[in-house]
Enzyme design. Sequence first.
Site, PDB file in Angstrom:
ATOM      1  N   LYS A  51     121.122  30.448   4.844  1.00 13.00           N
ATOM      2  CA  LYS A  51     119.702  30.446   5.207  1.00 13.00           C
ATOM      3  C   LYS A  51     119.534  30.199   6.712  1.00 13.00           C
ATOM      4  CE  LYS A  51     118.461  29.350   0.535  1.00 13.00           C
ATOM      5  NZ  LYS A  51     118.289  28.389  -0.536  1.00 13.00           N
ATOM      6  N   GLN A  95     116.903  22.457  -1.351  1.00 11.99           N
ATOM      7  CA  GLN A  95     117.985  23.187  -2.022  1.00 11.99           C
ATOM      8  C   GLN A  95     118.250  22.575  -3.403  1.00 11.99           C
ATOM      9  OE1 GLN A  95     119.566  26.023  -0.764  1.00 11.99           O
ATOM     10  NE2 GLN A  95     120.381  26.075  -2.835  1.00 11.99           N
ATOM     11  N   ASP A 118     109.895  29.085  -1.344  1.00 13.30           N
ATOM     12  CA  ASP A 118     110.655  29.530  -2.509  1.00 13.30           C
ATOM     13  C   ASP A 118     109.746  30.154  -3.573  1.00 13.30           C
ATOM     14  OD1 ASP A 118     113.401  29.320  -2.399  1.00 13.30           O
ATOM     15  OD2 ASP A 118     113.444  27.181  -2.914  1.00 13.30           O
TER      16      ASP A 118
END
Length: 282
Positions: A51, A95, A118
């Site tokens: 990322k 995460q 997300d």
Amino acid sequence: MIISGKELALSLKQEMAQEVKTFPEKYGRVPQLTVILVGEDPGSVSYVTGKAKASAEVGIANTTIRKPATISEEELLGIIDELNNDDAVDGILVQLPLPKHIDPDKVIAAIKAEKDVDGFHPMNVARLWLKQDCVLPCTPKGIIKLLKRANVEIAGKEVVVVGRSNIVGLPVSKLLLNENATVTVAHSRTKDLASVTRRADILVVAIGKPKFVTADMVKPGAVVIDVGVNRDPETNKLCGDVDFAAIEPIASAITPVPGGVGPMTITCLMENTIECFLRKQK
Ligand code: NDP
């Protein structure tokens, strides 16, 4: 035809990089993504590194906050609260998975929906199902982009999605429904799975079992999207949920693993960060 997510991801990142270059003059800064990594799970470390690398390619400012696995839920929620209130932060991502003592649902719900890059926040999930403007979850969004780039017609097609997780199976089913496909969602309790998957013009598989889908489960000429990321027990190499070597000759198009859906997920994360940034500029 092999549908390369790697190639599409590269070209989309290049387009985004051109766009982001214009932001300092237009808006005074570039988008900022903050990723929180709890613990040192090797898979998570590798995703977070990916990322950061993609952010650098696109020109997005990326901060990774690393915390030990022993961090308390309260402290983690405190960090999220600070980031929610920081105007300079456009996207927040925690995460997953998190250590067992931390409730992931609580953590996801704590992130401001407008910064939830997300697309996992309950408000974004609800808006997706209500067909309202929202942050779309990255993997399902990437799958639709892949199908469109490969000129696969979705409207009116018979689509079977195997897997019904909140992260992949359910949201991709909804996006395909929005594209006017007729969607069947199969899962571990589906009886005679092969007879269901053989009906599919487009087969999307998100199970997490190496080479689970065999050639006899696929209709000749079908488009096959393999979301799975697994280790092949024989070679220890990365492989999908689909037996690629057996199915590639009979499918009209198929995504490889690696190099298919995976690169699109990170690319859509970049796109979501830019979208969250731009929504704030209005
Ligand atoms: P989950 O474990 O959350 O869900 C798996 C789904 O598969 C469940 O709905 C389960 O059914 C179903 N399933 C399991 N076994 C069978 C079976 N024998 N027959 C039919 N259905 C079955 O996984 P995720 O959705 O999070 O991930 C799926 C895969 O996709 C994993 O390999 C993951 O690593 C990968 N992934 C890849 C991403 C990428 O960017 N490429 C992003 C996210 C995930 P039930 O609901 O009945 O239990």
